[in-house]
Design a protein around this motif. Structure first.
Motif, PDB file in Angstrom:
ATOM      1  N   VAL A  89       0.833  -1.203   0.000  1.00 37.06           N
ATOM      2  CA  VAL A  89       0.000   0.000   0.000  1.00 37.06           C
ATOM      3  C   VAL A  89       0.870   1.256   0.000  1.00 37.06           C
ATOM      4  CG1 VAL A  89      -1.653   1.345   1.358  1.00 37.06           C
ATOM      5  CG2 VAL A  89      -2.002  -1.110   1.045  1.00 37.06           C
ATOM      6  N   LYS A  90       1.910   1.280   0.839  1.00 37.52           N
ATOM      7  CA  LYS A  90       2.812   2.431   0.903  1.00 37.52           C
ATOM      8  C   LYS A  90       3.498   2.662  -0.444  1.00 37.52           C
ATOM      9  CE  LYS A  90       3.940   2.163   5.836  1.00 37.52           C
ATOM     10  NZ  LYS A  90       5.017   1.832   6.823  1.00 37.52           N
ATOM     11  N   THR A  91       3.888   1.581  -1.118  1.00 44.62           N
ATOM     12  CA  THR A  91       4.582   1.708  -2.401  1.00 44.62           C
ATOM     13  C   THR A  91       3.660   2.293  -3.457  1.00 44.62           C
ATOM     14  OG1 THR A  91       5.983  -0.184  -1.832  1.00 44.62           O
ATOM     15  CG2 THR A  91       5.912   0.469  -4.134  1.00 44.62           C
ATOM     16  N   ILE A  92       2.390   1.884  -3.460  1.00 46.38           N
ATOM     17  CA  ILE A  92       1.429   2.458  -4.411  1.00 46.38           C
ATOM     18  C   ILE A  92       1.264   3.953  -4.177  1.00 46.38           C
ATOM     19  CG2 ILE A  92      -1.018   2.511  -5.041  1.00 46.38           C
ATOM     20  CD1 ILE A  92      -1.086  -0.504  -4.719  1.00 46.38           C
ATOM     21  N   VAL A  93       1.109   4.351  -2.916  1.00 45.96           N
ATOM     22  CA  VAL A  93       0.962   5.778  -2.604  1.00 45.96           C
ATOM     23  C   VAL A  93       2.222   6.546  -2.995  1.00 45.96           C
ATOM     24  CG1 VAL A  93       0.600   7.461  -0.765  1.00 45.96           C
ATOM     25  CG2 VAL A  93      -0.715   5.342  -0.776  1.00 45.96           C
ATOM     26  N   SER A  94       3.395   5.954  -2.769  1.00 48.45           N
ATOM     27  CA  SER A  94       4.655   6.596  -3.157  1.00 48.45           C
ATOM     28  C   SER A  94       4.694   6.846  -4.659  1.00 48.45           C
ATOM     29  CB  SER A  94       5.848   5.721  -2.744  1.00 48.45           C
ATOM     30  OG  SER A  94       5.904   5.547  -1.353  1.00 48.45           O
ATOM     31  N   LEU A  95       4.283   5.850  -5.456  1.00 45.74           N
ATOM     32  CA  LEU A  95       4.275   6.012  -6.908  1.00 45.74           C
ATOM     33  C   LEU A  95       3.294   7.082  -7.346  1.00 45.74           C
ATOM     34  CD1 LEU A  95       4.608   2.394  -8.354  1.00 45.74           C
ATOM     35  CD2 LEU A  95       6.154   4.315  -8.710  1.00 45.74           C
ATOM     36  N   HIS A 167      14.204  -5.004  -7.457  1.00 42.61           N
ATOM     37  CA  HIS A 167      15.471  -4.325  -7.213  1.00 42.61           C
ATOM     38  C   HIS A 167      15.387  -3.554  -5.900  1.00 42.61           C
ATOM     39  CE1 HIS A 167      17.087  -5.162 -11.246  1.00 42.61           C
ATOM     40  NE2 HIS A 167      15.844  -4.974 -11.665  1.00 42.61           N
ATOM     41  N   TYR A 168      16.124  -4.038  -4.914  1.00 40.58           N
ATOM     42  CA  TYR A 168      16.094  -3.410  -3.592  1.00 40.58           C
ATOM     43  C   TYR A 168      16.508  -1.942  -3.659  1.00 40.58           C
ATOM     44  CZ  TYR A 168      17.636  -1.946   1.001  1.00 40.58           C
ATOM     45  OH  TYR A 168      17.823  -1.230   2.157  1.00 40.58           O
ATOM     46  N   SER A 175      11.120   4.722  -1.758  1.00 38.73           N
ATOM     47  CA  SER A 175      10.734   4.900  -0.363  1.00 38.73           C
ATOM     48  C   SER A 175      11.370   6.154   0.233  1.00 38.73           C
ATOM     49  CB  SER A 175      11.140   3.664   0.444  1.00 38.73           C
ATOM     50  OG  SER A 175      10.887   3.852   1.815  1.00 38.73           O
ATOM     51  N   SER A 176      12.637   6.407  -0.092  1.00 45.02           N
ATOM     52  CA  SER A 176      13.339   7.572   0.446  1.00 45.02           C
ATOM     53  C   SER A 176      12.740   8.871  -0.057  1.00 45.02           C
ATOM     54  CB  SER A 176      14.825   7.500   0.083  1.00 45.02           C
ATOM     55  OG  SER A 176      15.429   6.356   0.640  1.00 45.02           O
ATOM     56  N   LEU A 177      12.401   8.916  -1.356  1.00 45.94           N
ATOM     57  CA  LEU A 177      11.760  10.113  -1.908  1.00 45.94           C
ATOM     58  C   LEU A 177      10.452  10.415  -1.186  1.00 45.94           C
ATOM     59  CD1 LEU A 177      12.365   9.546  -5.729  1.00 45.94           C
ATOM     60  CD2 LEU A 177      13.259  11.451  -4.374  1.00 45.94           C
ATOM     61  N   VAL A 191      20.667  12.551   4.576  1.00 48.40           N
ATOM     62  CA  VAL A 191      21.362  11.259   4.664  1.00 48.40           C
ATOM     63  C   VAL A 191      20.502  10.159   4.052  1.00 48.40           C
ATOM     64  CG1 VAL A 191      22.222   9.512   6.273  1.00 48.40           C
ATOM     65  CG2 VAL A 191      22.729  11.933   6.677  1.00 48.40           C
ATOM     66  N   LEU A 192      19.194  10.229   4.263  1.00 50.69           N
ATOM     67  CA  LEU A 192      18.257   9.243   3.702  1.00 50.69           C
ATOM     68  C   LEU A 192      18.329   9.237   2.179  1.00 50.69           C
ATOM     69  CD1 LEU A 192      15.881   7.294   4.569  1.00 50.69           C
ATOM     70  CD2 LEU A 192      14.358   9.230   4.157  1.00 50.69           C
ATOM     71  N   LEU A 193      18.275  10.424   1.558  1.00 56.18           N
ATOM     72  CA  LEU A 193      18.312  10.522   0.099  1.00 56.18           C
ATOM     73  C   LEU A 193      19.652  10.042  -0.448  1.00 56.18           C
ATOM     74  CD1 LEU A 193      16.559  13.980  -0.451  1.00 56.18           C
ATOM     75  CD2 LEU A 193      15.572  11.710  -0.777  1.00 56.18           C
ATOM     76  N   TRP A 194      20.741  10.418   0.228  1.00 53.63           N
ATOM     77  CA  TRP A 194      22.062  10.002  -0.251  1.00 53.63           C
ATOM     78  C   TRP A 194      22.293   8.506  -0.058  1.00 53.63           C
ATOM     79  CZ3 TRP A 194      25.273  11.691  -3.613  1.00 53.63           C
ATOM     80  CH2 TRP A 194      25.275  13.048  -3.956  1.00 53.63           C
ATOM     81  N   GLY A 195      21.686   7.926   0.953  1.00 47.45           N
ATOM     82  CA  GLY A 195      21.775   6.485   1.113  1.00 47.45           C
ATOM     83  C   GLY A 195      21.189   5.760  -0.090  1.00 47.45           C
ATOM     84  N   ALA A 196      20.077   6.295  -0.623  1.00 52.45           N
ATOM     85  CA  ALA A 196      19.453   5.697  -1.805  1.00 52.45           C
ATOM     86  C   ALA A 196      20.317   5.910  -3.046  1.00 52.45           C
ATOM     87  CB  ALA A 196      18.065   6.305  -2.015  1.00 52.45           C
TER      88      ALA A 196
END
Length: 289
Positions: A89-95, A167-168, A175-177, A191-196
């Motif tokens: 559900v979270k992934t759909i909302v993210s997209l 693809h992880y 997820s980070s975005l 840091v979250l964005l750069w980790g991705a």
């Protein structure tokens, strides 16, 4: 409510101009209205093993006030094998936030459709808060979404969802975005964005600042030349800010976060366009080409 085959997401902050739109993977967007009101109460005694907190419970000023403008019906039987329902559900909302509008907010999730008034009234719906208030609110291009606005989602939802769950590093990027909208700390968001970005563009642990900067530049500007060099200099500067944030420097500015967000957004956009996550070999070929 995730024991049901379907859940209903209450979408806020951006409206739709149509009654219903069927999307891939059993997802349906439809016009709905709901005003969720939750007065606050406070209990001043601790609960025990035998019973809940004893009375009196005191009503206090303030309330939660959420308005649903439209809903998204999600068929959980369509989720990838092994995926958790809440993550799906979270992934759909993210997209949807990436492909439609970053203003979209999913305050509520329900076991019953908000649009079906008779069914909602005659059942015992379970309604829960889903997303918290956002810290970062980016303005979208539209305050009202038409069917044509959903064109990219309609054409690419299934393909992009398959790519994300294969693809992880892409899943981490998407997820980070999304997570930066709710993150309280600017340094942690950076840091979250750069980790991705590092997960996508550094397939080994060589000198990271140079390697990740040059790989991003060669991927986004494959023709090289001045554009690639200027992008490299910009990315390297942003990476310096990431390093400061990772080591406890609290002087990060919001503009740095927004530039990094845009960088990761462009990378994810290109991955979806090419339907391929770059490998170490493809990045090195791009760099040396």
């Amino acid at each position: 409510m995730f024991d049901n085959n379907k859940v209903y997401l209450g979408m806020s902050d951006v409206k739709v101009s149509f009654d219903e739109l069927v999307l891939p993977k059993g997802v349906i967007a439809r016009r709905a209205y709901a005003h969720f009101m939750s007065p606050h109460m406070v209990a001043l005694e601790s609960p025990t093993r035998e019973k809940l907190a004893p009375s009196p419970w005191k009503t206090v000023r303030g309330s939660g006030d959420k308005i649903v403008h439209w809903e998204l019906e999600v068929d959980l039987t369509q989720k990838p094998e092994g995926a958790e329902a809440d993550d799906y559900v979270k992934t759909i909302v993210s997209l949807l936030r990436l492909g439609l509008s970053p203003q979209l907010h999913c305050f509520l999730i329900s076991s019953v459709s908000f649009a079906s008034k008779a069914e909602f009234n005659d059942s015992e719906p379970e309604v829960s808060l889903w997303e918290t208030n956002r810290v970062l609110v980016l303005k979208g291009a539209y305050d009202e979404l038409s069917q044509s606005t959903f064109g990219w989602i309609a054409e690419n939802l299934e393909r992009c969802m398959d790519l994300i769950y294969k693809h992880y590093e892409l899943k981490l990027a998407v997820s980070s975005l999304d997570e930066v909208h709710f993150q309280q700390s600017l340094p942690m968001s950076l840091v979250l964005l750069w980790g991705a970005l590092e997960a996508i563009f550094t397939k080994d642990k060589a000198e990271l600042r140079f390697r990740v900067s040059v790989m991003i530049s060669s991927y986004l500007e494959p023709d090289g030349g001045d554009k690639a060099y200027l992008l490299y200099k910009k990315v390297a500067k942003l990476y310096n800010e990431r390093s400061k944030a990772a080591h406890g420097d609290n002087s990060v500015k919001q503009d740095t976060l927004l530039q990094t967000y845009e960088l990761l957004y462009k990378a994810v956009e290109k991955i979806f366009e090419q339907n391929s996550v770059p490998t170490k070999e493809s990045l090195e070929r791009s760099l040396l080409g």
